[in-house]
Design an enzyme around this catalytic site. Structure first.
Site, PDB file in Angstrom:
ATOM      1  N   LYS A 156       0.813  -1.162   0.093  1.00  0.00           N
ATOM      2  CA  LYS A 156       0.006  -0.072  -0.037  1.00  0.00           C
ATOM      3  C   LYS A 156       0.838   1.217   0.076  1.00  0.00           C
ATOM      4  O   LYS A 156       0.504   2.252  -0.671  1.00  0.00           O
ATOM      5  CB  LYS A 156      -1.015   0.009   1.377  1.00  0.00           C
ATOM      6  CG  LYS A 156      -1.908  -1.088   1.329  1.00  0.00           C
ATOM      7  CD  LYS A 156      -3.346  -0.723   1.389  1.00  0.00           C
ATOM      8  CE  LYS A 156      -4.438  -1.586   1.017  1.00  0.00           C
ATOM      9  NZ  LYS A 156      -4.677  -2.691   1.853  1.00  0.00           N
TER      10      LYS A 156
ATOM     11  N   LYS B  54      -3.390 -11.423  -9.287  1.00  0.00           N
ATOM     12  CA  LYS B  54      -4.205 -12.026  -8.363  1.00  0.00           C
ATOM     13  C   LYS B  54      -5.572 -11.418  -8.479  1.00  0.00           C
ATOM     14  O   LYS B  54      -5.646 -10.033  -8.474  1.00  0.00           O
ATOM     15  CB  LYS B  54      -3.522 -11.640  -6.990  1.00  0.00           C
ATOM     16  CG  LYS B  54      -4.536 -12.291  -5.707  1.00  0.00           C
ATOM     17  CD  LYS B  54      -3.926 -11.700  -4.470  1.00  0.00           C
ATOM     18  CE  LYS B  54      -5.054 -10.904  -3.863  1.00  0.00           C
ATOM     19  NZ  LYS B  54      -5.756 -11.319  -2.712  1.00  0.00           N
TER      20      LYS B  54
ATOM     21  N   LYS C  57     -10.480  -7.314  -4.989  1.00  0.00           N
ATOM     22  CA  LYS C  57     -11.426  -6.375  -4.917  1.00  0.00           C
ATOM     23  C   LYS C  57     -10.531  -5.067  -5.332  1.00  0.00           C
ATOM     24  O   LYS C  57     -11.161  -4.012  -5.718  1.00  0.00           O
ATOM     25  CB  LYS C  57     -11.867  -6.055  -3.633  1.00  0.00           C
ATOM     26  CG  LYS C  57     -12.843  -7.252  -3.103  1.00  0.00           C
ATOM     27  CD  LYS C  57     -13.468  -7.032  -1.724  1.00  0.00           C
ATOM     28  CE  LYS C  57     -13.357  -8.390  -1.039  1.00  0.00           C
ATOM     29  NZ  LYS C  57     -12.568  -8.210   0.462  1.00  0.00           N
TER      30      LYS C  57
HETATM   31  P1  ADP Z   1      -9.218  -8.940  -1.636  1.00  0.00           P
HETATM   32  O1  ADP Z   1      -7.746  -9.065  -2.079  1.00  0.00           O
HETATM   33  O2  ADP Z   1     -10.210  -9.085  -2.826  1.00  0.00           O
HETATM   34  O3  ADP Z   1      -9.511  -7.774  -0.968  1.00  0.00           O
HETATM   35  P2  ADP Z   1      -9.560 -10.200   0.912  1.00  0.00           P
HETATM   36  O4  ADP Z   1      -8.118  -9.618   1.231  1.00  0.00           O
HETATM   37  O5  ADP Z   1     -10.495  -9.538   1.506  1.00  0.00           O
HETATM   38  O6  ADP Z   1      -9.669  -9.986  -0.700  1.00  0.00           O
HETATM   39  O7  ADP Z   1      -9.608 -11.708   1.035  1.00  0.00           O
HETATM   40  C1  ADP Z   1     -10.432 -12.552   1.699  1.00  0.00           C
HETATM   41  C2  ADP Z   1     -10.147 -13.975   1.890  1.00  0.00           C
HETATM   42  O8  ADP Z   1     -10.146 -14.468   0.389  1.00  0.00           O
HETATM   43  C3  ADP Z   1      -8.513 -14.281   2.085  1.00  0.00           C
HETATM   44  O9  ADP Z   1      -8.595 -15.591   2.761  1.00  0.00           O
HETATM   45  C4  ADP Z   1      -7.953 -14.214   1.032  1.00  0.00           C
HETATM   46  O10 ADP Z   1      -6.654 -15.128   1.090  1.00  0.00           O
HETATM   47  C5  ADP Z   1      -8.872 -14.770  -0.059  1.00  0.00           C
HETATM   48  N1  ADP Z   1      -8.362 -14.266  -1.344  1.00  0.00           N
HETATM   49  C6  ADP Z   1      -8.515 -13.212  -1.969  1.00  0.00           C
HETATM   50  N2  ADP Z   1      -8.282 -12.980  -3.212  1.00  0.00           N
HETATM   51  C7  ADP Z   1      -7.848 -14.263  -3.553  1.00  0.00           C
HETATM   52  C8  ADP Z   1      -7.441 -14.856  -4.808  1.00  0.00           C
HETATM   53  N3  ADP Z   1      -7.292 -14.288  -5.792  1.00  0.00           N
HETATM   54  N4  ADP Z   1      -7.034 -16.098  -4.774  1.00  0.00           N
HETATM   55  C9  ADP Z   1      -7.167 -17.017  -3.415  1.00  0.00           C
HETATM   56  N5  ADP Z   1      -7.558 -16.593  -2.410  1.00  0.00           N
HETATM   57  C10 ADP Z   1      -7.993 -15.141  -2.296  1.00  0.00           C
END
Ligand code: ADP
Ligand code: TRP
Length: 326
Positions: free
Chosen positions: A111, A191, A194
């Protein structure tokens, strides 16, 4: 029974990465673990600034959890902010967590690199996450690979507390990361996240879902020519299709005369079929806010009973008088 715990931030609309990286595990583990699954709404304050977005996303995630198969009869489902003891424990942990440890967090460094002006919440994010986990003595934490370092930090913080106060108080949790879905790629091949605008959202209206699938980035190999069968579409398709179907798609790519558009349509259909029941269930649940509210209240009650006991013990360990004079 061992205890499993995990949370997802309501920082946006959930996507295939969240499902395959996290929620799918929560659901399959339900019969073998005592599950605690929450919406990490306090955490999302590190990125969300609009109250209405936070409210909207939180309601959505609860509906997602329930329609994707989390069962309130088996698992405890709650909002993090309904259990304020997490924040109380967090403060105790802040006082054992070294600044140097938090400075090494990838998510924080990423970030900063993106030009974000950090606030204390963002910096201390891993300490709150440690509190979320340690307060329930969780044995395992099912997450995607991006959370591995946060789990290591949780273990470090727990061990430091135990050592500093010469107690065997916090259990060191293990991450549970499924290799096959450790990192679900987004429409741009990075990856799926969101925060990258590259998501495919299982509950988006059909038209929008189609747009998301159609936006998967591909190369410009002409239709008639053979194509690399290991492209983004095939990687996502593999999440839904059995091995024969995956091989069929690969062969079609290798044979030529099979365009990326065809493959995207197959992927879209696979997504709609896979989430068909969940999409229906979600529509029903969205009409039944009272039922959903009751689940959250009951979840918070169960979670709080455990969390408040653990915090009380932690306070006594560090020397806060707590109940002693009462
Ligand atoms: P984002 O990166 O979309 O904000 P979060 O950090 O809120 O997602 O992640 C919530 C859960 O989903 C966590 O356990 C995270 O490891 C999993 N997760 C998020 N994006 C992925 C991805 N592209 N592949 C696998 N797991 C993911
Ligand atoms: N940091 C996690 C994420 O972004 C969300 C989270 C908060 C979490 N507290 C947790 C995950 C405790 C597992 C356990 O995905």
């Amino acid at each position: 029974m061992k205890r499993s715990l995990s949370g997802i931030q309501p920082s946006g609309i959930l996507h295939l990465g969240n499902y395959f990286g996290a929620i799918d595990q929560f659901v399959t583990m339900q019969d073998d673990y005592e599950g605690f699954y929450f919406v990490a709404d306090y955490h999302s304050l590190t990125s969300l600034t609009k109250p209405e977005d936070l409210r909207e996303n939180t309601k959505n995630i609860i509906l997602d959890y329930l329609s994707l198969g989390l069962n309130p009869e088996k698992s405890t489902l709650f909002l993090q902010s309904d259990v304020p003891e997490h924040v109380e424990l967090y403060w105790l942990l802040c006082n054992v967590a070294p600044v140097g440890l938090l400075e090494r967090a990838h998510s924080y460094k990423d970030k900063l690199a993106k030009g974000f002006t950090p606030n204390m919440g963002l910096f201390n994010y891993p300490a709150l996450m440690a509190a979320d986990i340690l307060i329930y003595d969780a044995d395992v934490v099912p997450v995607g690979k991006d959370q591995k370092q946060h789990l290591e930090m949780t273990r470090d913080i727990a061990a430091k507390f135990n050592q500093q106060y010469e107690v065997d108080f916090f259990k060191l949790p293990d991450p549970l990361i499924m290799d096959k879905v450790a990192v679900v790629p987004g429409t741009d091949g990075q990856k799926m996240s969101k925060s990258y605008g590259n998501t495919i959202q299982m509950f988006a209206p059909k038209k929008q879902l189609k747009q998301q699938v159609m936006s998967i980035v591909t190369d410009s190999t002409p239709l008639e020519e053979p194509k690399n069968p290991d492209n983004n579409i095939a990687k996502l398709y593999a999440l839904f299709a059995n091995i024969e179907k995956q091989n069929e798609m690969k062969e079609k790519f290798l044979a030529g005369n099979y365009g990326y558009g065809h493959a995207k349509t197959e992927l879209l259909n696979a997504i709609l079929e896979y989430f068909g029941n969940a999409r229906e269930k979600r529509e029903e649940l969205a009409q039944n806010t009272k039922y959903v509210e009751e689940i959250l209240q009951e979840g918070a009650r169960k979670a709080r009973a455990i969390a408040s006991k653990k915090v009380q013990e932690a306070k006594e360990i560090v020397g806060l008088l707590g109940n002693i004079y009462r």
